[in-house]
Each structure stands twice: as structure tokens, then as C-alpha cells.
Design an enzyme around this catalytic site. Sequence first.
Site, PDB file in Angstrom:
ATOM      1  N   VAL A  93       0.828  -1.215   0.000  1.00  0.00           N
ATOM      2  CA  VAL A  93       0.000   0.000   0.000  1.00  0.00           C
ATOM      3  C   VAL A  93       0.856   1.256   0.000  1.00  0.00           C
ATOM      4  O   VAL A  93       2.047   1.228   0.278  1.00  0.00           O
ATOM      5  CB  VAL A  93      -0.967   0.009   1.207  1.00  0.00           C
ATOM      6  CG1 VAL A  93      -1.905  -1.169   1.138  1.00  0.00           C
ATOM      7  CG2 VAL A  93      -0.197  -0.018   2.518  1.00  0.00           C
ATOM      8  N   GLU A  94       0.194   2.385  -0.315  1.00  0.00           N
ATOM      9  CA  GLU A  94       0.866   3.689  -0.439  1.00  0.00           C
ATOM     10  C   GLU A  94       2.059   3.602  -1.385  1.00  0.00           C
ATOM     11  O   GLU A  94       3.119   4.180  -1.145  1.00  0.00           O
ATOM     12  CB  GLU A  94       1.286   4.230   0.937  1.00  0.00           C
ATOM     13  CG  GLU A  94       0.103   4.665   1.777  1.00  0.00           C
ATOM     14  CD  GLU A  94       0.509   5.417   3.029  1.00  0.00           C
ATOM     15  OE1 GLU A  94       1.686   5.768   3.160  1.00  0.00           O
ATOM     16  OE2 GLU A  94      -0.360   5.639   3.884  1.00  0.00           O
ATOM     17  N   GLY A  95       1.884   2.891  -2.473  1.00  0.00           N
ATOM     18  CA  GLY A  95       2.950   2.671  -3.433  1.00  0.00           C
ATOM     19  C   GLY A  95       3.563   1.306  -3.212  1.00  0.00           C
ATOM     20  O   GLY A  95       4.275   1.101  -2.224  1.00  0.00           O
TER      21      GLY A  95
END
Length: 831
Positions: A502-504
Site C-alpha cells: 500500500v501507499e505505493g
Amino acid sequence: MDAWLIGLAMFAAIWVCAYRRYSALGWTAVIAIGIAALNLKGDLSLGALLAVWVVFAVGALVLNPSLLRRALVTTPLLTLFRRILPHVSQTEQEALDAGTVWWDGDLFSGAPDWNKLLAFPKPTLSPDEKAFVEGPVEELCAMLNDWEITHELNDLPPSAWQFIKDKGFLGMIIPKQFGGLGFSALAHSEVVTKLTTRSGTAAVSVMVPNSLGPAELLLHYGTDAQKDYYLPRLAKGLEMPCFALTSPEAGSDAGGIPDFGVVCRAEWEGKAAVLGIRLTWEKRYITLGPIATLLGLAFRLYDPDHILGQRDDIGITLALIPTKTPGVQIGRRHLPLNAVFMNGPNWGRGVFIPMEYVIGGADYVGQGWKMLMNCLAAGRSISLPGNGTGLAKMCALTTGAYGRVRTQFKMSVGNFEGVEEAIARIGGHAYLMEAARVMTAGSIDLGEKPAVVSAIVKYHLTELARTVTNDAMDVHGGKGICMGPSNYLARGYQSVPIAITVEGANILTRSMIIFGQGAIRGHPYVLREIAATQEPDRRKALVDFDAAFFGHVSFVVANFARTVWLGLTRAIFVSVPGDTHTRRYYQQLTRLSSAFALMADAAMFVLGGSLKRRERLSARLGDILSWLYLASAVLKRYEDNGRPGGDLPFVHWAMQDALNKIEQAFYGLFDNLPNRFVAVALRYLIFSYGRQFNPPRDKLGRAVVQTMLEPGPARERLTAGVYIPKNEDEAVGVLEAALRAVIAAEPVEAKIRAAVKAGSIGGHFAAETAEQAVTKGVITAAESGLLDRAHALRRKVIMVDDFPRDLGKSEIFQTTQPVTFESLRGKFAHP
């Protein structure tokens, strides 16, 4: 002879000019003095001297800032660069423009100012923040039972949810004027870190409303009306927010987002012709989505009727939509690796929303990606790094204790050399991760939004959490793999990949963002060169490009000179801060920073725009930058904490590991750079003496482990922030109690072993031997009690949970119920 000596002196002076990064005028003056000396003392012919002066004059005219240089050199170069530089998309440009350059800029400079880093104030909690961590956070941890949450309830208990709302956990980043706690980034990170050590579900449930999402977007971009209405409700938990970005067909590719809205007018709440947007979307993986009352939504906005302006494609836009809005569909839950936090899909078809639902109103349509990138530049530095560090600290605390309590072959397993290797990695990485977490959160509280640094800590602290958790599981063996209430590792082990994705996603973060973005943002000249090529004003473009390009040339020459000199001298002459234990680390990082700056420019020169697609090379360059940053954090932590001697094993281990990883990344580049001549030349320029940075030695690893196997100030600093229950019926609580009991009993066991060796007592079982030891006065009754307690607690730690044959949820029988020494006498020997 005089000419040769003067020539050597000129060469040395020019080298100093490069090393010290003198201006072009400074170079010109030094060279002019050298040529004048040749006139006076040299034995060159008149023709040779005349040729030297002519070459010097032409060079000075062309290479010093002037209209002539711009006309003859800069103009054709600008034309060339405009043709060969790769196209930068709008979303890429907005990502590049987001955030700020912080310490990563110094590392990219090749000459980091260590005094500047150490001058940044030590990040600390305010009294209110400290009271919150020691009060409500501790209370919440005490309320949570991770096995109950993940195995029985599949959610936080209602009492915990209510406590979270009542105590303001959902409004940590919301200012006090709106009813929030108004906490710093460091406090936010501390809360997530501690909650992670107790319950990953609770940590995620708290971190998401305080991370990238409605509250943060409203704070930065919301209208006054939006802030006044929603922020107090979010702070009090009256609204549960989520933010929906990821679509089934578009994850990291923001430019390809398929969700769309069309500007139109429609009836809304009884009013005709209300200006708004008709939305169609499908999102998944949305944390808190199943229970959200407020949906943050990213979509591409179109205006075919030109109601708002002249553009058909307005761009990515963000809206805040109450989930009760007609047409909003909330799907069923996803189950992310048994972490059981609320997560699920949502969608809508032709859903009308008024324009006032757009975050920031009509003024902010089309600016959604820039808004997200600016928030992510800071937010990515807080929650997931805190989560990863919490896992690492938990593993350090429990694995150190378990390594001392658990015995095999009549010795603690933590003293086996193979086990020491794993525990040393846990300790060294945990120390480094905490250093990076705190330093980065502190930078945000100083007003920075370190875009590249945030990617570094997100990637490396989540990846190191995976490494640390794997090592902890290996040391615990069967204790780690048997599920149940007494297993304090398995849920963290299961959930590690969540933070990786997540978040990249980490693969893309490493291969595309850290260096791909860092090379442009952190480099002192590349972004300026790109900006100049895109400048429509021809005169301004020429002036800007001239300064940037020739500044870049000077930068490369300086780093070449610095790299060669620092490599040949091993950087022993570099003036740096630090004490006798750390000074060499500062010097070596300075040397490697200069080599990195040279290597980065060489890679960009050799590969040009194709470097963007050579992801493995880009990843290795990013690894160098990352480990330079992480090593810097270790040194700052040591200084900020007053240079405690007890921390030195962790400092040395983390630094030596980081230097070794930097060297590995360099050699990976040397082996794979397509231009073999450049690769070989750089290898011998940077590492003139071959490989120099070995991994931490076994002796150092043993020192790290011994610090972790026994309670003391250094162990407490390493594991500060871990929630430790006081109740000995709790898995971590009994482990800590067992550690102290085992240590207290060790001198008693030593007396018994000595008596057995002398032949004064015997027996087939430890219980029998202990009885004889008391009878014959070898140990006292009180000392026998210490043995009893140590043995009972050790067994309680070792035992794992068991269940009915069908693994039903009723009649759960735990073998970790209190055990007395008397009930086991004659059945089990002391381990």
C-alpha cells in the site's frame, strides 16, 4: 624542469578548485596565475606560451558566464536537450513538484553538511502528547486481545471502537480549533508504533483516518464551510472516513484511472439545475470502506459542454461524498491476510453530487493528483514506517527474551552462534528503523514534506520489518508457528505483506520512485535543466539553462575530483563531527555520497532518458541513496541521545551493515551498466583498493545479542514504545517475567552444577537434584523458590495453544494456564 614543476603546481591548484567547487571566475584566476608563472620561470618557447595564452583566452571567453557563451554553446545545447529529454506527463510533473527536498538533497550534493543535520533539534513529544501515549494509548492496548479480534470477532470490539472515538484517536492530525488533538507527526507515529505492538487491526484502524484521506485533504485544500462542518465530526468519530483511489484496472497508474465524472446540471434535494458532477466509479482495497460514512473519491473529471471552461478533460479531481448519497454502493469486506481491519470495495453508476462535494470546491477541480502527491509526500513518512518499526521493536523485545528463556542442550538458545546471527540482525535493524522513523517524522514537524525521503522510509522500513519478522519466527520455531492467544508473532508475520503493497507498492517504490524522483528532485541541477527546456520564454529559458547546465558541469567535475581523492585517501582527511566511535563513519559516508553523485550523473549521461526504463539500475542507485539516508539517521540518533555507550553495539552493527549494502549496490551497477568502459573506470575510481566494507563481524553480532538477552538501559531504549502487559497470564507479560526469573535463578543453578560436579549431590532429574541441594545446604529454601518460579514461567512461555480436534471455537483449552513446580516435580527436569 621549472615548467614541469609549475605544471604540477597548476594541476594541484586546479584539482583544489574542483574539490572546493570554485566558480568559473575562480578557475580562470588560478589558471591565469599559473600561465603567468610559466612566463616568468618556465623554459617554454615563445610560440608554446603564445599557444597556451590563446587557448586560455578562448576557453575563458566561452566557459565563463557571458552572452558569447550563451550564443555559441548554450543555444545549441538547449535545442539538443529539448529534443532528447524524455516527455514528462502531467501526473509525473505533479509528483516531481510535490513536497520538499530535505537531507536527501545534501546526500545528492556529494558533500553533506553533517553539522547541519546534527543541528536539527531532537524530535520530542510535547507534554500533552506524552500524556496521551502513556494514558489513552496504554488503556486502549490493555483493552485489546489480538486473538479475540482476529480469530473470534473479526473486528475490534465495540468498546474499543467507542474508546477510539471518545478519546480522539481519529482526530490526531486535526487542529484543536476543530476539536482534534492537533498532534505532531512524531506523536502520530508514536501512537501507531505502540498500537502495532499490541494489535495490527487497531493500528490500521487508527492510522488510516490520520493518514492520506479526507481529514488531511480538508485541512490543506477544503473550503471554510467544508472544514467547519466535517473536521469536528471527524475528530469526534461522528463520521468514519475512507479514501478510494485504487481501481481494479488502475493501481499505480494514476494517469489511467478509469473512474470518471461529467460536469452537468441536475435536480438535487428539490432544487432544479444544480451545478454538479455525474459520477461512475469502481474501487477496491479501500480501508475502512465497509464502515465508512464519508467517502473520499478520486476520479477523472470531464466537461464536454464547457460549463466550467474551455477544456474537455479537466483532470483528476477529489470529492468527499456521504455514503448515504443515493447510488453509492458499499460492497462486502475483503480479508487482508487475517489482519481483519475493515477493507472492501465500493462503486457507483451515474451518481450525481453537487459541486460543493469537491474538496476545495470548483476552484480545485483537476488538481486532485497534485493534492494527493503533496499530502503523500509527508503522510507516507508516518504511518507505515511507524507500523514497521513497531513490528521490529516487538520482535526485538520478544526474541531477545525468548532467546534467553528457551534452552536447548542446557544453554540458552540465544547463545547458539546460528541463532545469534538472526537475533543480531533483529537488533541492528530495529535500532536503525527507529532512528529513521524518528528523524523523518521530526523533519515533518520542522515544516518539511520530504517526498523522496518519505518513499525511502516507507520502502525500507516495511521491507526491514519483513526481514526482522522472518528472523524472529525462525528463532521462535514451533512457538512462532502455532496459532493461538499465546502467539505474539504470527499475526504480525501474516500481515507484513500488507504494508509492502500500500501507499505505493514496494517494487515500484524502489525501482521507479526513490531514484527516479530523487534524481530529479534531489539533484541540484537536473530539475532546473528540465524546467528551462520547458520554459516558453526563449530568453529566460536560455539564461536559466545556461546557469543550470554549466553548474551541472562544474558539479560533475567537482564530484570526480572529490571521489578520486576521497577514494585514494579513504577519506581520512575529511573534517567531520562525531566521537572516536563514529568519526570514521561520517568520513566514509561523505566519500560514498560524493561517489553516488558522480555515479548518478554517469548513469544519466550514459543512459539518458532510457534510465527511466532501466528499473534495476535505477533501483540500485536508489538503494545507495536510501542507505546513505538510513545510516545518517543512525548517527543522528546516537548523537541526539547523548552518545550512550550501551548503544554502540547497535550503532556499529547498523552502520557496518549499511556501508556493506551501499557497496553491494555500487558493484551491482558496475556489473550491469551497459557501457563497460564507463563501468570499469568508475569501479576503479570509486573503489581504488577493491571491496572495503565487510558485513558486521560475528564478535560484534554477539555484543548486540548479549545486550538484547538481558534487561538493561540499552535494551529498554531499543524496545521503548512496546506495550508490555503487567499481567503474567498474557503472552508478552509472562515472557518478560520469565526473563527476569530465569536470570535471577541462574546463580542458583550454577551452585547446583558446581555441587554435582564435586559429587556432593546427584539425582536423575533436576527436581531431585534441587531437593538434595536444599537438604545439604548447597542452596537455601528461598533460592529453591527462585528455581521453582523460573521453571514454572519458562514452561508457561514454551507451551503453545491447543484446540478441539475440529478447531471449533468452543472449549478452547490452553496449556498456558498457571503451572506450579509442585505439580511437575518428578515429571520434568529443569531445562
